[in-house]
Design a protein around this motif. Sequence first.
Motif, PDB file in Angstrom:
ATOM      1  N   MET A   1       0.853  -1.069  -0.247  1.00  0.00           N
ATOM      2  CA  MET A   1      -0.043   0.065  -0.114  1.00  0.00           C
ATOM      3  C   MET A   1       0.918   1.247   0.025  1.00  0.00           C
ATOM      4  O   MET A   1       2.084   1.262   0.822  1.00  0.00           O
ATOM      5  CB  MET A   1      -0.943  -0.141   1.220  1.00  0.00           C
ATOM      6  N   ASN A   2       0.413   2.362  -0.625  1.00  0.00           N
ATOM      7  CA  ASN A   2       1.213   3.471  -0.607  1.00  0.00           C
ATOM      8  C   ASN A   2       1.157   4.459   0.621  1.00  0.00           C
ATOM      9  O   ASN A   2       0.187   4.123   1.320  1.00  0.00           O
ATOM     10  CB  ASN A   2       0.758   4.365  -1.914  1.00  0.00           C
ATOM     11  N   ALA A   3       1.908   5.368   0.478  1.00  0.00           N
ATOM     12  CA  ALA A   3       1.852   6.376   1.738  1.00  0.00           C
ATOM     13  C   ALA A   3       0.721   7.018   1.936  1.00  0.00           C
ATOM     14  O   ALA A   3       0.071   7.267   3.080  1.00  0.00           O
ATOM     15  CB  ALA A   3       2.991   7.248   1.600  1.00  0.00           C
ATOM     16  N   THR A   4      -0.206   7.426   0.975  1.00  0.00           N
ATOM     17  CA  THR A   4      -1.516   8.255   1.235  1.00  0.00           C
ATOM     18  C   THR A   4      -2.493   7.178   1.824  1.00  0.00           C
ATOM     19  O   THR A   4      -3.268   7.585   2.612  1.00  0.00           O
ATOM     20  CB  THR A   4      -2.105   8.333  -0.267  1.00  0.00           C
ATOM     21  N   ILE A   5      -2.508   5.849   1.381  1.00  0.00           N
ATOM     22  CA  ILE A   5      -3.400   4.850   1.894  1.00  0.00           C
ATOM     23  C   ILE A   5      -3.173   4.704   3.439  1.00  0.00           C
ATOM     24  O   ILE A   5      -4.108   4.511   4.194  1.00  0.00           O
ATOM     25  CB  ILE A   5      -3.093   3.468   1.131  1.00  0.00           C
ATOM     26  N   PHE A   8      -4.288   7.575   5.748  1.00  0.00           N
ATOM     27  CA  PHE A   8      -5.759   7.549   6.056  1.00  0.00           C
ATOM     28  C   PHE A   8      -6.064   6.250   6.998  1.00  0.00           C
ATOM     29  O   PHE A   8      -7.044   5.904   7.065  1.00  0.00           O
ATOM     30  CB  PHE A   8      -6.282   7.242   4.836  1.00  0.00           C
ATOM     31  N   GLY A   9      -5.053   5.876   7.459  1.00  0.00           N
ATOM     32  CA  GLY A   9      -5.329   4.846   8.524  1.00  0.00           C
ATOM     33  C   GLY A   9      -5.306   3.264   8.287  1.00  0.00           C
ATOM     34  O   GLY A   9      -5.728   2.406   9.053  1.00  0.00           O
ATOM     35  N   TRP A  10      -4.923   3.029   6.874  1.00  0.00           N
ATOM     36  CA  TRP A  10      -4.964   1.522   6.715  1.00  0.00           C
ATOM     37  C   TRP A  10      -3.993   0.755   7.506  1.00  0.00           C
ATOM     38  O   TRP A  10      -3.055   1.270   7.828  1.00  0.00           O
ATOM     39  CB  TRP A  10      -4.618   1.461   5.230  1.00  0.00           C
ATOM     40  N   PRO A  11      -4.205  -0.242   7.914  1.00  0.00           N
ATOM     41  CA  PRO A  11      -5.530  -1.162   7.717  1.00  0.00           C
ATOM     42  C   PRO A  11      -6.752  -1.050   8.599  1.00  0.00           C
ATOM     43  O   PRO A  11      -7.792  -1.580   8.464  1.00  0.00           O
ATOM     44  CB  PRO A  11      -5.017  -2.604   7.752  1.00  0.00           C
ATOM     45  N   LEU A  35     -16.010   8.563   3.102  1.00  0.00           N
ATOM     46  CA  LEU A  35     -15.136   7.761   2.827  1.00  0.00           C
ATOM     47  C   LEU A  35     -13.597   7.771   2.059  1.00  0.00           C
ATOM     48  O   LEU A  35     -13.979   9.119   1.495  1.00  0.00           O
ATOM     49  CB  LEU A  35     -15.584   6.352   1.789  1.00  0.00           C
ATOM     50  N   VAL A  36     -12.759   7.679   1.853  1.00  0.00           N
ATOM     51  CA  VAL A  36     -11.477   7.451   1.073  1.00  0.00           C
ATOM     52  C   VAL A  36     -11.570   6.330   0.097  1.00  0.00           C
ATOM     53  O   VAL A  36     -11.560   5.429   0.644  1.00  0.00           O
ATOM     54  CB  VAL A  36     -10.295   7.970   1.527  1.00  0.00           C
ATOM     55  N   LEU A  37     -11.846   6.763  -1.218  1.00  0.00           N
ATOM     56  CA  LEU A  37     -11.339   5.845  -2.240  1.00  0.00           C
ATOM     57  C   LEU A  37     -10.120   6.002  -2.747  1.00  0.00           C
ATOM     58  O   LEU A  37      -9.853   6.847  -3.597  1.00  0.00           O
ATOM     59  CB  LEU A  37     -12.421   5.650  -3.359  1.00  0.00           C
ATOM     60  N   ALA A  38      -8.910   4.939  -2.634  1.00  0.00           N
ATOM     61  CA  ALA A  38      -7.761   5.301  -3.046  1.00  0.00           C
ATOM     62  C   ALA A  38      -7.264   4.055  -3.894  1.00  0.00           C
ATOM     63  O   ALA A  38      -7.361   2.870  -3.529  1.00  0.00           O
ATOM     64  CB  ALA A  38      -6.811   5.431  -1.738  1.00  0.00           C
ATOM     65  N   ALA A  39      -6.441   4.521  -4.844  1.00  0.00           N
ATOM     66  CA  ALA A  39      -5.808   3.752  -5.794  1.00  0.00           C
ATOM     67  C   ALA A  39      -4.424   2.986  -5.104  1.00  0.00           C
ATOM     68  O   ALA A  39      -3.642   3.599  -4.404  1.00  0.00           O
ATOM     69  CB  ALA A  39      -5.207   4.463  -7.011  1.00  0.00           C
ATOM     70  N   HIS A  88      -0.799  10.199  -3.904  1.00  0.00           N
ATOM     71  CA  HIS A  88      -1.271   9.186  -4.629  1.00  0.00           C
ATOM     72  C   HIS A  88      -2.614   9.475  -4.820  1.00  0.00           C
ATOM     73  O   HIS A  88      -3.421  10.049  -4.174  1.00  0.00           O
ATOM     74  CB  HIS A  88      -1.056   7.950  -3.817  1.00  0.00           C
ATOM     75  N   VAL A  89      -3.344   9.017  -6.174  1.00  0.00           N
ATOM     76  CA  VAL A  89      -4.502   8.981  -6.517  1.00  0.00           C
ATOM     77  C   VAL A  89      -5.535   8.621  -5.560  1.00  0.00           C
ATOM     78  O   VAL A  89      -5.560   7.267  -4.916  1.00  0.00           O
ATOM     79  CB  VAL A  89      -4.799   8.275  -7.928  1.00  0.00           C
TER      80      VAL A  89
END
Length: 145
Positions: A1-5, A8-11, A35-39, A88-89
């Motif tokens: 997973m990228n830094a943007t994900i 946003f608190g993943w996982p 929500l956040v929808l992240a690539a 990141h997108v």
Amino acid sequence: MNATIAKFGWPATLIAEFDHWVVLLRPTQPTLGSLVLAAKSDATAFGDLPAEAHAELKTATATIEAALTRAVGYAKINYLMLMMVDPHVHFHVIPRYEGTRSGGGLTVADAGWPGQPELGAAVRPDGALDDLRAWLQGWFDGAMA
């Protein structure tokens, strides 16, 4: 997973996962169910995503809309691709409605209705974050095919 994900608190905030996208609970809630929808890609430009990610966007957005329709009964939905701080997108997904909605231990008014979303008026779920995530995840479980 990228830094943007990760930011946003993943996982811990994961609601749903697709091959090319993740759906995360937005850490602050300008409206209930935000929500956040992240690539998953490292792309920092929407056009740089692989074609498969663009194709899968239809499935991801249809799933989001089906789940949020049942969860909060929104009147409109906003997909905001801000990418000013987090490179990141990704999209901020803001369900819009008149008045307030409650669920997962939280009640949130849409302070900007019917105009632009008031991101600065967002509610921070803090102690209710896990309850809110679990509540929303239940709506997604029924929406994913």
